[in-house]
Write a protein that holds these residues in place. Structure first.
Motif, PDB file in Angstrom:
ATOM      1  N   VAL A 172       0.835  -1.206   0.000  1.00 32.34           N
ATOM      2  CA  VAL A 172       0.000   0.000   0.000  1.00 32.34           C
ATOM      3  C   VAL A 172       0.869   1.255   0.000  1.00 32.34           C
ATOM      4  CG1 VAL A 172      -1.700   1.307   1.327  1.00 32.34           C
ATOM      5  CG2 VAL A 172      -1.941  -1.163   1.093  1.00 32.34           C
ATOM      6  N   LEU A 173       1.932   1.242   0.792  1.00 29.91           N
ATOM      7  CA  LEU A 173       2.824   2.403   0.858  1.00 29.91           C
ATOM      8  C   LEU A 173       3.476   2.675  -0.494  1.00 29.91           C
ATOM      9  CD1 LEU A 173       4.310   4.552   2.557  1.00 29.91           C
ATOM     10  CD2 LEU A 173       6.050   2.810   3.038  1.00 29.91           C
ATOM     11  N   TRP A 208       1.757  10.377  -3.314  1.00 30.93           N
ATOM     12  CA  TRP A 208       0.697  11.259  -2.810  1.00 30.93           C
ATOM     13  C   TRP A 208       0.816  11.531  -1.310  1.00 30.93           C
ATOM     14  CZ3 TRP A 208      -0.253   7.317  -6.329  1.00 30.93           C
ATOM     15  CH2 TRP A 208      -0.636   7.731  -7.614  1.00 30.93           C
ATOM     16  N   ILE A 209       1.532  10.686  -0.596  1.00 34.64           N
ATOM     17  CA  ILE A 209       1.648  10.888   0.852  1.00 34.64           C
ATOM     18  C   ILE A 209       3.012  11.416   1.260  1.00 34.64           C
ATOM     19  CG2 ILE A 209      -0.052   9.076   1.302  1.00 34.64           C
ATOM     20  CD1 ILE A 209       2.257   7.278   2.174  1.00 34.64           C
ATOM     21  N   PRO A 260      11.026  14.240  -3.266  1.00 34.25           N
ATOM     22  CA  PRO A 260      12.255  13.561  -2.811  1.00 34.25           C
ATOM     23  C   PRO A 260      13.531  14.069  -3.457  1.00 34.25           C
ATOM     24  CG  PRO A 260      10.989  12.152  -4.278  1.00 34.25           C
ATOM     25  CD  PRO A 260      10.124  13.336  -3.987  1.00 34.25           C
ATOM     26  N   SER A 261      13.411  14.797  -4.572  1.00 33.88           N
ATOM     27  CA  SER A 261      14.610  15.308  -5.241  1.00 33.88           C
ATOM     28  C   SER A 261      14.851  16.786  -4.988  1.00 33.88           C
ATOM     29  CB  SER A 261      14.505  15.071  -6.752  1.00 33.88           C
ATOM     30  OG  SER A 261      13.380  15.760  -7.295  1.00 33.88           O
ATOM     31  N   ILE A 317       9.821   7.068   1.689  1.00 42.73           N
ATOM     32  CA  ILE A 317       8.471   6.707   1.242  1.00 42.73           C
ATOM     33  C   ILE A 317       8.454   6.445  -0.260  1.00 42.73           C
ATOM     34  CG2 ILE A 317       6.111   7.542   0.999  1.00 42.73           C
ATOM     35  CD1 ILE A 317       6.479   9.051   3.630  1.00 42.73           C
ATOM     36  N   VAL A 318       9.025   7.344  -1.038  1.00 40.44           N
ATOM     37  CA  VAL A 318       9.046   7.171  -2.498  1.00 40.44           C
ATOM     38  C   VAL A 318       9.980   6.023  -2.893  1.00 40.44           C
ATOM     39  CG1 VAL A 318       9.563   8.307  -4.691  1.00 40.44           C
ATOM     40  CG2 VAL A 318       8.475   9.590  -2.843  1.00 40.44           C
ATOM     41  N   GLY A 319      11.041   5.804  -2.114  1.00 39.44           N
ATOM     42  CA  GLY A 319      11.962   4.713  -2.435  1.00 39.44           C
ATOM     43  C   GLY A 319      11.353   3.339  -2.286  1.00 39.44           C
TER      44      GLY A 319
END
Length: 343
Positions: A84-85, A91-92, A97-98, A136-138
């Motif tokens: 889910v993450l 979006w969360i 991140p960059s 989170i994005v990773g």
């Protein structure tokens, strides 16, 4: 020489036999008659009925056991949370991140790594990028590498295992010798060698290297299952009836042999995530850090490990927890589907 004479005449013998038969059969005949009367008095409804419950399949029976397995529930919760993450990560994430939002606070002499502060609960890296957003994005990149590498190894292993298990003979011998050579090399060393052969490292070099390493695992497992299926009664019966080889393999042998391979895939997925992190740590992953990946973050943090170890703790902890979740799910599935290890 005089022969012994029988004191009973044929007529006396006949009468003797009749008397014995009547004395022995009289009560039995009465008992048989009484039994027949008792049977006739019994109604069909008094005989009871056979239960109409349907049989339970292997997977359904395994699911009944897994629902009561605390270890499986913990592993499934970790895996579901990770999935889910990774899906909703863009979006969360609190920041891009960059984006170098804290680059103004970075000072090579005094404070090369910004510490946690309002809006940045985990701080930033040496380039001023939010660590929490990158974690989170990773997760999406880590999941993509692990899943695609596992699928690649699964497809290659199923192909080789099917050829070896279905045909046998020289085909089996040739395939298994190749598999033995691949298994003789340590997996991480072989993945490192394959990834280093590419002129420019990227995310696809990771996927390709890890997929090739996993092929012999699936091939040997499926080959053993299919060899057991070749001697099963339904396969022998289909062969005796003149069914062609292809329908026997793809309708009978392969569907009944694929279960252990699917279970193994859940275990290998955890290994794929760890191997991807290791190769990224060694600099063989995606060099573009605008799209973060946990192994890549771990490798970039090594120069600050003595002074700012939290940069390595966070991605390492994520890798450990996710790998643990897939391992718990895989081991629980294996125990639920294996009759020898059922609890």
């Amino acid at each position: 020489m005089n022969r012994p004479t029988n004191p009973l005449s044929p007529k006396a013998k006949k009468e003797r036999i009749d008397s014995l038969a009547s004395s022995a059969g009289g009560p039995r005949a009465d008992a048989d008659t009484a039994t027949d009367i008792a049977v006739r008095d019994v109604q069909v409804s008094d005989a009871g009925s056979v239960g109409e419950d349907e049989g339970v399949s292997l997977w359904r029976s395994a699911w009944h056991r897994l629902r009561r397995n605390v270890i499986f529930l913990i592993g499934a919760a970790i895996v579901v949370a990770f999935l889910v993450l990774s899906i909703i990560a863009p979006w969360i994430a609190p920041h891009d991140p960059s984006a170098r939002l804290l680059i103004g606070e970075v000072s090579r002499q005094a404070n090369p790594v910004p510490l946690p502060q309002p809006g940045f609960p985990l701080g930033a890296d040496d380039r001023g990028r939010d660590v929490l957003s990158r974690l989170i994005v990773g997760s999406r990149q880590t999941l993509m590498v692990g899943v695609l590498a596992t699928l690649g190894g699964l497809v290659g292993g199923v192909t080789l295992g099917t050829l070896a298990g279905a045909f046998g003979g020289w085909v089996d011998a040739a395939v298994m010798r190749v598999v033995d050579v691949l298994l003789s090399i340590p997996s991480l060393l072989m993945a490192f060698t394959i990834a280093a052969m590419f002129a420019r490292p990227s995310q696809w070099t990771l996927i390709t290297a890890i997929a090739i390493v996993q092929i012999p695992i699936f091939a040997r497992l499926l080959r053993g299952s299919m060899l057991a299926q070749r001697r099963s009664d339904h396969v022998v019966a289909a062969t005796a009836l003149g069914v062609k080889k292809a329908p026997i393999v793809f309708r009978h042998m392969l569907p009944n042999s694929i279960g252990p391979v699917i279970v193994q895939a859940t275990l290998v997925l955890a290994t794929a995530i760890i191997d991807a992190a290791a190769l990224s740590f060694l600099g063989l992953g995606n060099p573009d850090d605008r799209m973060p990946e946990w192994g890549q973050m771990l490798g970039q943090s090594q120069q600050y490990f003595n002074t700012f170890p939290h940069l390595a703790y966070y991605p390492a902890l994520c890798i450990i927890v996710v790998a643990l979740g897939f391992t718990l799910v895989g081991e629980s599935l294996r125990e639920a589907l294996d009759p020898k290890s059922r609890r």
